[in-house]
Design a protein around this motif. Structure first.
Motif, PDB file in Angstrom:
ATOM      1  N   PRO A 112      -9.460  13.842  47.495  1.00 53.03           N
ATOM      2  CA  PRO A 112     -10.475  12.822  47.785  1.00 53.03           C
ATOM      3  C   PRO A 112     -11.032  12.895  49.206  1.00 53.03           C
ATOM      4  O   PRO A 112     -12.123  12.402  49.459  1.00 53.03           O
ATOM      5  CB  PRO A 112      -9.748  11.498  47.569  1.00 53.03           C
ATOM      6  N   ASP A 113     -10.293  13.526  50.131  1.00 53.25           N
ATOM      7  CA  ASP A 113     -10.835  13.707  51.479  1.00 53.25           C
ATOM      8  C   ASP A 113     -12.011  14.677  51.464  1.00 53.25           C
ATOM      9  O   ASP A 113     -12.936  14.559  52.262  1.00 53.25           O
ATOM     10  CB  ASP A 113      -9.766  14.233  52.436  1.00 53.25           C
ATOM     11  N   ASN A 163     -11.820   9.035  45.050  1.00 48.86           N
ATOM     12  CA  ASN A 163     -11.056   7.834  45.392  1.00 48.86           C
ATOM     13  C   ASN A 163     -11.365   6.706  44.426  1.00 48.86           C
ATOM     14  O   ASN A 163     -10.634   5.725  44.366  1.00 48.86           O
ATOM     15  CB  ASN A 163     -11.379   7.362  46.816  1.00 48.86           C
ATOM     16  N   PRO A 209     -15.114  12.305  48.336  1.00 46.15           N
ATOM     17  CA  PRO A 209     -14.720  10.884  48.336  1.00 46.15           C
ATOM     18  C   PRO A 209     -14.887  10.165  47.000  1.00 46.15           C
ATOM     19  O   PRO A 209     -14.214   9.169  46.757  1.00 46.15           O
ATOM     20  CB  PRO A 209     -15.616  10.262  49.406  1.00 46.15           C
TER      21      PRO A 209
END
Length: 169
Positions: free
Chosen positions: A139-140, A146, A143
């Motif tokens: 997710p980094d 997330n 995004p």
């Protein structure tokens, strides 16, 4: 003097109900939205989630769509199954499912695993409803993972992302 924005929850003076998509108002000076059909939803400014007070279900917003956040494997499995049915009724066939990495531990015991048979090369990949399963990128790096729960890759074409409430149309 307080600004008008501070009188409303974090998502503003109104939102779409995650269940029925009806526009629902915020209750001023609270963190609550009220749907006449589904009851109260509380906005949590710390997590950015919307919580349905009656059921305890959590939702997150991505690009204007609400995505339910699952805590039990049956919830995510049901959502994927419904999306597959919907895709099929639209005349498409799914070729792969990509599940958010945050659900990997939750759902891993429910994935089908088999040994290679008659020259199959992808049979070592876990499967769900007969489809190869992959887990999302970190997710980094992306995004959206997330918030969103899964993508279905259909034949041919790009992935189809499913917010939970769209399955109820």
């Amino acid at each position: 003097m307080n600004s008008l924005g501070s009188q409303y929850p974090i998502f503003g003076p109104e939102i779409q109900c995650p269940h029925c998509r009806q526009t629902i108002p915020a209750l001023t000076l609270t963190d609550t939205y009220l749907c006449p059909r589904h009851g109260a939803f509380e906005a949590d400014p710390k997590t950015g989630e919307l919580v349905h007070l009656q059921s305890g279900r959590h939702w997150r917003l991505w690009n204007g769509d609400w995505y339910r956040q699952h805590t039990h494997p049956d919830g995510i499995r049901f959502e994927i199954h419904e999306a597959l049915d919907r895709l099929y009724t639209q005349g498409y066939r799914a070729t792969r499912v990509i599940i958010a990495k945050r659900y990997q531990e939750l759902i891993s015991t429910y994935l089908e695993r088999s040994t290679p048979w008659r020259g199959q090369t992808d049979s070592q990949k876990p499967r769900l409803y007969g489809l190869p399963v992959e887990f999302s990128p970190d997710p980094d790096d992306e995004p959206c993972w997330n918030v969103i729960n899964f993508d279905l890759e259909k034949e041919p074409g790009a992935p189809v992302r499913y917010p939970y409430f769209r399955l109820l149309e």
